[in-house]
Design an enzyme around this catalytic site. Structure first.
Site, PDB file in Angstrom:
ATOM      1  CD  GLU A 192      -2.737   1.262   2.500  1.00  0.00           C
ATOM      2  OE1 GLU A 192      -2.563   0.489   3.457  1.00  0.00           O
ATOM      3  OE2 GLU A 192      -3.708   2.029   2.398  1.00  0.00           O
TER       4      GLU A 192
ATOM      5  CB  CYS B 234      -7.401   2.829   4.350  1.00  0.00           C
ATOM      6  SG  CYS B 234      -8.016   1.930   5.756  1.00  0.00           S
TER       7      CYS B 234
ATOM      8  CG  ASN C 191      -8.985  -2.303   2.829  1.00  0.00           C
ATOM      9  OD1 ASN C 191      -8.250  -3.284   2.981  1.00  0.00           O
ATOM     10  ND2 ASN C 191      -8.922  -1.243   3.619  1.00  0.00           N
ATOM     11  CD  GLU C 192      -9.158  -2.317   7.517  1.00  0.00           C
ATOM     12  OE1 GLU C 192      -9.086  -1.266   8.147  1.00  0.00           O
ATOM     13  OE2 GLU C 192      -8.393  -3.262   7.732  1.00  0.00           O
TER      14      GLU C 192
HETATM   15  O1  AHR Z   1      -1.945  -1.477   6.846  1.00  0.00           O
HETATM   16  C1  AHR Z   1      -2.331  -0.217   7.270  1.00  0.00           C
HETATM   17  C2  AHR Z   1      -3.830  -0.039   7.275  1.00  0.00           C
HETATM   18  O2  AHR Z   1      -4.402  -0.888   8.204  1.00  0.00           O
HETATM   19  C3  AHR Z   1      -4.540  -0.362   6.004  1.00  0.00           C
HETATM   20  O3  AHR Z   1      -4.569   0.674   5.124  1.00  0.00           O
HETATM   21  C4  AHR Z   1      -5.919  -0.690   6.463  1.00  0.00           C
HETATM   22  O4  AHR Z   1      -6.560  -1.580   5.581  1.00  0.00           O
HETATM   23  C5  AHR Z   1      -5.713  -1.263   7.832  1.00  0.00           C
HETATM   24  O5  AHR Z   1      -6.597  -0.804   8.750  1.00  0.00           O
END
Ligand code: AHR
Length: 671
Positions: A49, A268, A398-399
């Site tokens: 990321e 995120c 994503n979550e």
């Molecule tokens: O890995 C860091 C963050 O942690 C990511 O962006 C998110 O998906 C998670 O909460």
């Protein structure tokens, strides 16, 4: 007739023989398979990321910061189009500099610099010759300071490019130079801007000496007015020498891990801060000057220079499966707020936009896998990749918070992909925690939709990992598989890494249902870290591999296809964990033994199930003080040690305190 009968009988006999042979062979296979359990072929991979300057200023090798003048207060309040740039007037020259948006290179890239050079001075002689204003080449221009300066190496080649168009109607001369400390010129070259339309100008600069604090000066040396945009500088020495490529040293660290897959672009970052900030894959492909830059929700800026093509290319270069994760048409539930706190909450794309959005998701599959003559496949082919990328997995969401808005959109997207591309393995999402409401609901949707995989995320104290070593033992094998897409124990000390190692032996034990796992986050740049527990720390020049990296690498480079139980006895000691795999491609037996305690402990190994193994084996051990960690200043405090060892049918292994040991044993049996 008789002859025919004979032939028929003979044929029957051959069929019977063949059948018995098959039965016999399958018996052998079954006997062996009974001893071991087939496990996921792609358990250990990477999570990438753009957090902590992982992409821009990190893995992406671009050296010019804010190359397209698109930085804005939305990225971070004090930023603007000229962040990381200086306006330079040398030797009594003068003019003006403005940011304009009229007639840009592309509507996606609206801002550019207009330089109006009104006077080019001359060097003074005599008493004024030593004053600072008299130094350098006469002219007016812009200087880029890079991401905390630029590192250049003597003899290395750097590809410079910029787009420009004349406004005043006559050719203008420029000097492009790399400067070291105190403006020392390390290399320079001349370019002539000779077009009234936007045109790309290039040159290659070869540095004369090393500098850790270099900058790039683009200096107009003749009068006139012009527009400048997308000023870029790349080392030619990128990973695999790719254009628009990746920092060779950092990319090599990932390649060395031999990851089975790479998940990208987050995190995120995927669902973004509001629907306008969602990561849209189509905005990240094509010429860099046409990509849609946007704010990075981690408080900086995404150039999208490292976009979908580059991610897929990198996966191919390192033999990893690409695992793109797309937004489920909703934004992060913390949109508009500080990370994890407050904000306006999740935003959903309006229903009238869903048809186009679903098409965008479907187009990704065609872009990646379609023939070079298909609509989107031809776009991939035009970028230099006529062959398909063999996309197998797509994550949706994503979550996310599992709201009714999410559910409706998630169902629409997944149903459309399943209908058109049933071969794609879709990955659902189950919130940011190891349990709780979103976790339950995310799993329920995945079960209902019969998805192949669900993405679980959790960041926990090391003790949590050690008290949850049985988490996956009881997961229902008839339900979707697990993709443990983000996990880490809070911290980069050896004790964190060893707790993760113990947990990873249980992922191997359960790798019939836990199909994929990736530690997160991956990279963190010095002075630009938003998330403190990470796998690799780096600055412009160096890197430091955490004990967590070493653990991940010891697992991912020592993986197999079959799990064997009861090979290593931990004698119910809760500080010990172990696993035994076989890699049938090489025939190797791989033992992993973890001691999370502070004393040496004995483990009994019984290899009598395995035939024909060679007693001379390879061993790697990671051990040290529980509190020890590696830093940029001392990157090799905790490193794995390789040695040779001898094994026998039954032997004792004394596991050092706080350790992970891998023993690799060769056999002559592959099946
Ligand atoms: O890995 C860091 C963050 O942690 C990511 O962006 C998110 O998906 C998670 O909460």
């Amino acid at each position: 007739m008789n002859i025919n009968l004979k032939i028929k009988n003979c044929f029957k006999l051959r069929v019977v023989c063949l059948f018995s042979l098959l039965v016999f062979n399958s018996y052998i296979i079954n006997v062996n398979a009974q001893q071991g359990k087939k496990i996921s072929p792609y358990l250990f991979g990477l999570f990438f990321e753009d957090i902590n300057y992982a992409a821009d200023g990190g893995l992406y090798a671009e050296m010019v910061q804010n190359r397209s003048f698109e930085y804005a207060p939305a990225d971070t309040p004090q930023w603007h189009s000229l962040t990381s740039w200086e306006y330079v007037k040398q030797v009594f020259s003068y003019g003006s500099l403005n940011i304009e948006t009229n007639n840009p290179i592309h509507l996606n890239n609206p801002h550019y610099v207009v330089l109006d050079i009104q006077h080019v001075g001359k060097h003074a002689t005599g008493e004024y010759s030593d004053i600072p204003e008299n130094k350098g080449t006469p002219g007016v221009g812009i200087k880029n300071l890079g991401y905390d300066a630029m590192i250049v190496k003597a003899g290395e080649h750097y590809d410079f490019s910029m787009f420009a168009r004349q406004i005043s109607g006559k050719p203008m001369s420029f000097v492009v130079s790399l400067q070291g400390t105190d403006g020392k010129i390390l290399v320079e070259d001349k370019i002539i801007i000779d077009s009234k339309d936007w045109k790309k100008y290039t040159t290659t600069l070869t540095a004369s000496e090393n500098s850790d604090s270099a900058s790039l000066l683009v200096l107009g040396t003749s009068k006139g007015k012009l527009a400048i945009d997308v000023v870029s500088l790349f080392p030619q020495n990128t990973f695999k020498n790719r254009k628009n490529g990746l920092r060779a040293d950092l990319a090599q660290l990932l390649a060395d891990m031999k990851p089975a897959f790479v998940r990208f672009p987050g995190g995120c970052l995927v669902h973004g801060d509001g629907t306008n900030n969602m990561y849209r894959w189509k905005h990240t492909v094509g010429p860099i000057e046409q990509r849609v830059e946007q704010k990075n929700l981690w408080g900086y800026h995404q150039t999208m220079g490292l976009g979908y093509f580059e991610y897929f290319q990198f996966c191919e270069d390192i033999g990893a499966k690409p695992v793109p994760v797309l937004p489920a048409a909703v934004s992060c539930q913390n949109s508009g707020g500080t990370w994890r706190i407050g904000g306006t909450g999740q935003q959903a794309l309006p229903m009238e936009d869903m048809e186009a959005y679903i098409q965008e998701v479907l187009d990704l599959v065609e872009w990646a896998n379609g023939s070079a003559t298909s609509k989107w496949g031809s776009i991939r082919a035009a970028t230099g990749h006529p062959e398909a990328f063999n996309l197998e997995f797509i994550g949706i969401g994503n979550e996310d918070k599992i709201t009714p808005e999410f559910q409706e959109r998630f169902n629409m997207i997944t149903q459309a992909v399943k209908a058109k591309y049933p071969e794609i393995q879709l990955i659902g999402t189950s919130g940011p925690f190891s349990d709780g409401e979103d976790f339950e609901k995310g799993w329920a949707i995945a079960n209902k939709n019969n998805l192949p995989l669900v993405d679980e995320h959790y960041y926990k104290q090391p003790e949590w990992f050690l008290s949850n070593l049985n988490r996956y033992d009881s997961y229902d094998r008839k339900k979707p598989g697990v993709y443990l897409g983000e996990y880490a124990s809070w911290g980069n000390k050896l004790k964190n890494a060893i707790a993760e190692a113990a947990y990873m032996t249980t992922l191997e034990r359960n790798a019939d249902i836990v199909k994929m796992a990736s530690y997160a986050p991956l990279f963190a740049k010095k002075n630009h870290t938003q998330w403190t527990t990470d796998m690799i720390f780096f600055d412009n020049k160096e890197y430091s591999l955490t004990p967590n990296y070493h653990v991940q690498k010891m697992f991912s480079t020592n993986y197999g296809d079959t799990y064997y139980k009861n090979i290593i006895s931990t004698e119910k000691d809760t500080t010990l964990s172990a696993s035994c795999l076989k890699d049938n491609k090489t025939g190797d037996i791989i033992l992993k033994m973890v001691n999370t305690g502070v004393e040496s402990k004995n483990m009994k190994v019984n290899l009598s199930k395995f035939k024909n193994f060679i007693p001379d084996a390879e061993q790697i051990t990671l051990t040290g003080d529980a509190e020890a960690e590696n830093t940029l200043e001392n990157p090799t405090h905790i490193v794995p040690k390789n040695s040779n060892t001898k094994v026998s049918k039954s032997f004792d292994y004394i596991a050092p305190p706080m350790s992970l040991t891998v023993i690799r044993i060769k056999t002559k049996t592959k099946y």
